[in-house]
Design a protein around this motif. Structure first.
Motif, PDB file in Angstrom:
ATOM      1  N   GLN B  44       0.924  -1.144  -0.170  1.00 56.90           N
ATOM      2  CA  GLN B  44      -0.066  -0.083   0.029  1.00 56.90           C
ATOM      3  C   GLN B  44       0.942   1.265   0.150  1.00 56.90           C
ATOM      4  O   GLN B  44       1.738   1.252   0.849  1.00 56.90           O
ATOM      5  N   PHE B  45       0.583   2.094  -0.946  1.00 54.06           N
ATOM      6  CA  PHE B  45       1.320   3.326  -1.105  1.00 54.06           C
ATOM      7  C   PHE B  45       1.020   4.374   0.247  1.00 54.06           C
ATOM      8  O   PHE B  45       0.076   4.641   0.540  1.00 54.06           O
ATOM      9  N   LEU B  46       2.341   4.944   0.462  1.00 53.36           N
ATOM     10  CA  LEU B  46       2.321   5.831   1.930  1.00 53.36           C
ATOM     11  C   LEU B  46       2.389   7.270   1.269  1.00 53.36           C
ATOM     12  O   LEU B  46       1.520   8.034   1.400  1.00 53.36           O
ATOM     13  N   PHE B  47       3.542   7.311   0.559  1.00 51.48           N
ATOM     14  CA  PHE B  47       3.858   8.737  -0.097  1.00 51.48           C
ATOM     15  C   PHE B  47       5.196   8.790  -0.941  1.00 51.48           C
ATOM     16  O   PHE B  47       5.660   7.773  -0.711  1.00 51.48           O
ATOM     17  N   GLU B  48       5.046   9.752  -1.647  1.00 45.85           N
ATOM     18  CA  GLU B  48       6.094   9.925  -2.407  1.00 45.85           C
ATOM     19  C   GLU B  48       6.812  11.453  -2.522  1.00 45.85           C
ATOM     20  O   GLU B  48       6.012  12.353  -2.534  1.00 45.85           O
ATOM     21  N   TYR B  49       8.021  11.483  -2.777  1.00 47.71           N
ATOM     22  CA  TYR B  49       8.621  12.662  -2.535  1.00 47.71           C
ATOM     23  C   TYR B  49       9.488  13.081  -3.811  1.00 47.71           C
ATOM     24  O   TYR B  49      10.053  12.039  -4.250  1.00 47.71           O
ATOM     25  N   PHE B  50       9.361  14.185  -4.233  1.00 45.57           N
ATOM     26  CA  PHE B  50      10.314  14.561  -5.383  1.00 45.57           C
ATOM     27  C   PHE B  50      10.869  16.100  -5.281  1.00 45.57           C
ATOM     28  O   PHE B  50      10.056  16.689  -4.845  1.00 45.57           O
ATOM     29  N   SER B  51      12.175  15.896  -5.006  1.00 52.11           N
ATOM     30  CA  SER B  51      12.917  17.249  -5.053  1.00 52.11           C
ATOM     31  C   SER B  51      12.361  17.973  -3.785  1.00 52.11           C
ATOM     32  O   SER B  51      12.031  19.010  -3.688  1.00 52.11           O
ATOM     33  N   GLU B  52      12.169  17.276  -2.561  1.00 49.33           N
ATOM     34  CA  GLU B  52      11.900  17.676  -1.528  1.00 49.33           C
ATOM     35  C   GLU B  52      10.326  17.951  -1.295  1.00 49.33           C
ATOM     36  O   GLU B  52      10.000  18.337  -0.202  1.00 49.33           O
ATOM     37  N   THR B  53       9.860  17.648  -2.302  1.00 49.36           N
ATOM     38  CA  THR B  53       8.434  18.048  -1.997  1.00 49.36           C
ATOM     39  C   THR B  53       7.302  16.812  -2.081  1.00 49.36           C
ATOM     40  O   THR B  53       7.682  15.854  -2.829  1.00 49.36           O
ATOM     41  N   GLN B  54       6.601  16.674  -1.202  1.00 51.72           N
ATOM     42  CA  GLN B  54       5.514  15.392  -1.368  1.00 51.72           C
ATOM     43  C   GLN B  54       4.645  15.497  -2.438  1.00 51.72           C
ATOM     44  O   GLN B  54       3.602  16.573  -2.509  1.00 51.72           O
ATOM     45  N   ARG B  55       4.696  14.755  -3.441  1.00 48.10           N
ATOM     46  CA  ARG B  55       3.760  14.901  -4.638  1.00 48.10           C
ATOM     47  C   ARG B  55       2.559  14.064  -4.434  1.00 48.10           C
ATOM     48  O   ARG B  55       1.453  14.404  -5.007  1.00 48.10           O
ATOM     49  N   ASN B  56       2.678  13.015  -3.877  1.00 43.59           N
ATOM     50  CA  ASN B  56       1.487  12.176  -3.561  1.00 43.59           C
ATOM     51  C   ASN B  56       1.399  11.565  -2.047  1.00 43.59           C
ATOM     52  O   ASN B  56       2.588  11.263  -1.652  1.00 43.59           O
ATOM     53  N   LYS B  57       0.181  11.424  -1.665  1.00 42.98           N
ATOM     54  CA  LYS B  57       0.048  10.616  -0.362  1.00 42.98           C
ATOM     55  C   LYS B  57      -1.189   9.566  -0.336  1.00 42.98           C
ATOM     56  O   LYS B  57      -1.849   9.840  -1.159  1.00 42.98           O
ATOM     57  N   GLY B  58      -0.792   8.630   0.203  1.00 39.33           N
ATOM     58  CA  GLY B  58      -1.659   7.328   0.231  1.00 39.33           C
ATOM     59  C   GLY B  58      -2.614   7.875   1.446  1.00 39.33           C
ATOM     60  O   GLY B  58      -2.755   8.925   2.173  1.00 39.33           O
ATOM     61  N   ASN B  59      -3.517   6.742   1.562  1.00 39.96           N
ATOM     62  CA  ASN B  59      -4.687   6.909   2.528  1.00 39.96           C
ATOM     63  C   ASN B  59      -4.321   6.272   3.816  1.00 39.96           C
ATOM     64  O   ASN B  59      -4.804   5.235   4.199  1.00 39.96           O
ATOM     65  N   PHE B  60      -3.330   6.971   4.454  1.00 41.86           N
ATOM     66  CA  PHE B  60      -3.067   6.559   5.753  1.00 41.86           C
ATOM     67  C   PHE B  60      -3.243   7.846   6.859  1.00 41.86           C
ATOM     68  O   PHE B  60      -3.132   8.820   6.471  1.00 41.86           O
ATOM     69  N   PRO B  61      -3.244   7.359   8.145  1.00 42.89           N
ATOM     70  CA  PRO B  61      -3.381   8.340   9.141  1.00 42.89           C
ATOM     71  C   PRO B  61      -2.259   9.310   9.244  1.00 42.89           C
ATOM     72  O   PRO B  61      -1.265   8.985   9.005  1.00 42.89           O
ATOM     73  N   GLY B  62      -2.724  10.442   9.962  1.00 37.92           N
ATOM     74  CA  GLY B  62      -1.587  11.481  10.014  1.00 37.92           C
ATOM     75  C   GLY B  62      -0.493  11.182  10.779  1.00 37.92           C
ATOM     76  O   GLY B  62       0.570  11.832  10.977  1.00 37.92           O
ATOM     77  N   ARG B  63      -0.587  10.015  11.448  1.00 36.11           N
ATOM     78  CA  ARG B  63       0.554   9.562  12.438  1.00 36.11           C
ATOM     79  C   ARG B  63       1.898   9.264  11.492  1.00 36.11           C
ATOM     80  O   ARG B  63       2.753   8.916  11.788  1.00 36.11           O
ATOM     81  N   PHE B  64       1.575   8.877  10.142  1.00 33.36           N
ATOM     82  CA  PHE B  64       2.573   8.404   9.056  1.00 33.36           C
ATOM     83  C   PHE B  64       2.957   9.775   8.493  1.00 33.36           C
ATOM     84  O   PHE B  64       2.036  10.518   7.935  1.00 33.36           O
ATOM     85  N   SER B  65       4.167   9.949   8.664  1.00 29.90           N
ATOM     86  CA  SER B  65       4.775  11.395   7.901  1.00 29.90           C
ATOM     87  C   SER B  65       6.034  10.960   7.469  1.00 29.90           C
ATOM     88  O   SER B  65       6.611  10.097   7.498  1.00 29.90           O
TER      89      SER B  65
END
Lengths: 114, 114
Positions: B44-65
């Motif tokens: 399950q996808f959590l998040f993706e970063y590109f050049s220090e910017t979060q481009r996409n975020k999965g459906n996880f609670p805010g405890r995940f960063s």
């Protein structure tokens, strides 16, 4: 939600035989990419093969080939001359439209038996 | 060229604690994605970063960063750990700006929450 379905949780095959792993997906796009990844036990996941949907020719990488049926939204992986080192989890994946990350199927655990 | 490196490889925490996982991508790769892998849910996808910017975020609670540094290294943090957070956390890097190419995975960080 975009989905990828692998209907075979586990499969086994005799060494040197051929096995086919199934994958279906859901998309309304006409051009997209499809992937098969392999995750050996306790080792990192690696790309096995990649298919571009606009190409009618099925992708092939040595003993690995795909049967891509665009109308049926089916993307199966065929492994010929199975080897013990092919024992692994196999994941089908594709990136949904809108430049979004890969969605993975739940995987098929393949065991190659000597 | 060195592959994707994840640290630590294994860790055990107790409920309520927090954890930080690290990922060093392949040199030159600016995209780093994080996935949670469990036997029941697959990847399950959590998040993706590109050049220090979060481009996409999965459906996880805010405890995940997460975050990405200027050298493309990435960290993810899980606060207030729950038993259900036990999983293999995979990091993957890519040299591309889209999701049509190969992802290069690390070996993962296996988190056990007691």
């Amino acid at each position: 939600a975009q989905t990828v379905t692998q209907s075979q949780p586990e499969m086994s095959v005799q060494e040197a035989e051929t096995v086919t792993l199934s994958c279906t997906y859901d998309t309304s796009e006409s051009n997209y990419y499809l992937f098969w990844y392999k995750q050996p036990p306790s080792r990192q996941m690696i790309l096995v093969i990649r298919q571009e949907a606009y190409k009618q020719q099925n992708a092939t990488e040595n003993r690995f080939s795909v049967n891509f049926q665009k109308a049926a939204k089916s993307f199966s992986l065929k492994i010929s001359d199975s080897q013990l080192g092919d024992t692994a989890m196999y994941f089908c994946a594709y990136p949904p439209p809108g430049n979004t990350p890969l969605v993975f199927g739940k995987g098929t655990r393949l065991s190659v038996i000597a | 060229k060195a592959g994707v490196t994840q640290t630590p490889r294994y860790l055990i925490k107790t409920r309520g604690q927090q954890v930080t996982l690290s990922c060093s991508p392949i040199s030159g790769h600016r995209s780093v994605s994080w996935y949670q892998q469990t036997p029941g849910q697959g990847l399950q996808f959590l998040f993706e970063y590109f050049s220090e910017t979060q481009r996409n975020k999965g459906n996880f609670p805010g405890r995940f960063s997460g975050r990405q540094f200027s050298n493309s290294r990435s960290e993810m943090n899980v606060s207030t750990l729950e038993l259900g957070d036990s999983a293999l956390y995979l990091c993957a890097s890519s040299p591309r700006t889209d999701y049509t190419g190969e992802l290069f995975f690390g070996e993962g960080s296996r988190l056990t929450v007691l």
